[in-house]
Design a protein around this motif. Structure first.
Motif, mmCIF file in Angstrom:
data_model
loop_
_atom_site.group_PDB
_atom_site.id
_atom_site.type_symbol
_atom_site.label_atom_id
_atom_site.label_comp_id
_atom_site.label_asym_id
_atom_site.label_seq_id
_atom_site.Cartn_x
_atom_site.Cartn_y
_atom_site.Cartn_z
ATOM 1 N N ALA A 193 0.832 -1.205 0.000
ATOM 2 C CA ALA A 193 0.000 0.000 0.000
ATOM 3 C C ALA A 193 0.868 1.257 0.000
ATOM 4 O O ALA A 193 0.580 2.223 -0.725
ATOM 5 N N GLU A 194 1.946 1.241 0.770
ATOM 6 C CA GLU A 194 2.840 2.395 0.815
ATOM 7 C C GLU A 194 3.572 2.575 -0.517
ATOM 8 O O GLU A 194 3.746 3.695 -0.995
ATOM 9 N N PHE A 195 3.978 1.470 -1.119
ATOM 10 C CA PHE A 195 4.622 1.523 -2.433
ATOM 11 C C PHE A 195 3.666 2.118 -3.464
ATOM 12 O O PHE A 195 4.043 2.993 -4.248
ATOM 13 N N ALA A 248 19.157 11.362 -7.907
ATOM 14 C CA ALA A 248 20.072 10.497 -7.165
ATOM 15 C C ALA A 248 21.342 10.238 -7.959
ATOM 16 O O ALA A 248 22.391 9.997 -7.390
ATOM 17 N N ARG A 249 21.234 10.278 -9.257
ATOM 18 C CA ARG A 249 22.350 9.985 -10.150
ATOM 19 C C ARG A 249 22.069 10.626 -11.493
ATOM 20 O O ARG A 249 20.935 10.739 -11.910
ATOM 21 N N LYS A 250 23.092 11.029 -12.160
ATOM 22 C CA LYS A 250 22.936 11.539 -13.515
ATOM 23 C C LYS A 250 22.885 10.356 -14.452
ATOM 24 O O LYS A 250 23.510 9.344 -14.183
ATOM 25 N N PRO A 251 22.226 10.361 -15.517
ATOM 26 C CA PRO A 251 21.352 11.398 -16.061
ATOM 27 C C PRO A 251 19.900 11.218 -15.607
ATOM 28 O O PRO A 251 19.273 10.218 -15.937
ATOM 29 N N ASN A 252 19.412 12.133 -14.841
ATOM 30 C CA ASN A 252 17.998 12.244 -14.491
ATOM 31 C C ASN A 252 17.417 11.003 -13.795
ATOM 32 O O ASN A 252 16.284 10.633 -14.039
ATOM 33 N N ILE A 253 18.180 10.385 -12.944
ATOM 34 C CA ILE A 253 17.674 9.253 -12.166
ATOM 35 C C ILE A 253 17.301 9.781 -10.789
ATOM 36 O O ILE A 253 18.107 10.423 -10.117
ATOM 37 N N ARG A 254 16.086 9.521 -10.407
ATOM 38 C CA ARG A 254 15.545 10.084 -9.172
ATOM 39 C C ARG A 254 15.220 8.990 -8.167
ATOM 40 O O ARG A 254 15.111 7.828 -8.519
ATOM 41 N N ARG A 255 15.039 9.419 -6.916
ATOM 42 C CA ARG A 255 14.778 8.477 -5.833
ATOM 43 C C ARG A 255 13.604 8.976 -4.993
ATOM 44 O O ARG A 255 13.593 10.105 -4.533
ATOM 45 N N ALA A 256 12.635 8.087 -4.791
ATOM 46 C CA ALA A 256 11.506 8.353 -3.900
ATOM 47 C C ALA A 256 11.632 7.420 -2.706
ATOM 48 O O ALA A 256 11.750 6.202 -2.881
ATOM 49 N N LEU A 257 11.647 7.969 -1.520
ATOM 50 C CA LEU A 257 11.768 7.162 -0.303
ATOM 51 C C LEU A 257 10.391 6.747 0.196
ATOM 52 O O LEU A 257 9.448 7.539 0.168
ATOM 53 N N LEU A 258 10.289 5.522 0.659
ATOM 54 C CA LEU A 258 9.071 5.098 1.341
ATOM 55 C C LEU A 258 9.188 5.581 2.780
ATOM 56 O O LEU A 258 10.212 5.340 3.428
ATOM 57 N N PRO A 259 8.188 6.271 3.298
ATOM 58 C CA PRO A 259 8.329 6.885 4.619
ATOM 59 C C PRO A 259 8.472 5.909 5.788
ATOM 60 O O PRO A 259 9.189 6.190 6.743
ATOM 61 N N THR A 260 7.834 4.773 5.737
ATOM 62 C CA THR A 260 7.846 3.854 6.864
ATOM 63 C C THR A 260 8.882 2.750 6.732
ATOM 64 O O THR A 260 9.440 2.295 7.728
ATOM 65 N N TYR A 261 9.160 2.339 5.523
ATOM 66 C CA TYR A 261 10.049 1.205 5.274
ATOM 67 C C TYR A 261 11.373 1.689 4.694
ATOM 68 O O TYR A 261 11.421 2.725 4.037
ATOM 69 N N PRO A 262 12.450 0.934 4.891
ATOM 70 C CA PRO A 262 13.769 1.379 4.424
ATOM 71 C C PRO A 262 14.020 1.049 2.940
ATOM 72 O O PRO A 262 15.013 0.436 2.579
ATOM 73 N N PHE A 263 13.084 1.456 2.089
ATOM 74 C CA PHE A 263 13.203 1.199 0.663
ATOM 75 C C PHE A 263 13.084 2.491 -0.125
ATOM 76 O O PHE A 263 12.405 3.429 0.301
#
Length: 71
Positions: free
Chosen positions: A5-7, A24-39
């Motif tokens: 559900a969080e994902f 997070a890294r070039k070229p244009n690689i982004r990172r979304a953190l899950l707030p409750t889990y370490p993913f």
């Protein structure tokens, strides 16, 4: 069930506003953190505005294992 559900909630947010997430890294690689889990959801947005998920990665184990998927 809670992790899924969080994902799904995080992916909805990514799809609505992908540029809100830090690069997070070039070229244009982004990172979304899950707030409750370490993913993190590692993704990039194509020129046609599609979201491509590169990895759902644990934040502490095997960092950057997904980097080979970028090439």
């Amino acid at each position: 069930k809670r992790l899924l559900a969080e994902f799904e909630q995080a992916m909805s947010s990514v799809c609505l506003s992908p540029k809100l997430y830090p690069v997070a890294r070039k070229p244009n690689i982004r990172r979304a953190l899950l707030p409750t889990y370490p993913f993190s959801i590692i993704f990039r947005q194509s020129e046609s505005e599609q979201i491509q998920i590169l990895a759902v990665a644990h934040q502490k184990r095997r960092p950057m294992y997904w980097i080979s998927r970028v090439q």
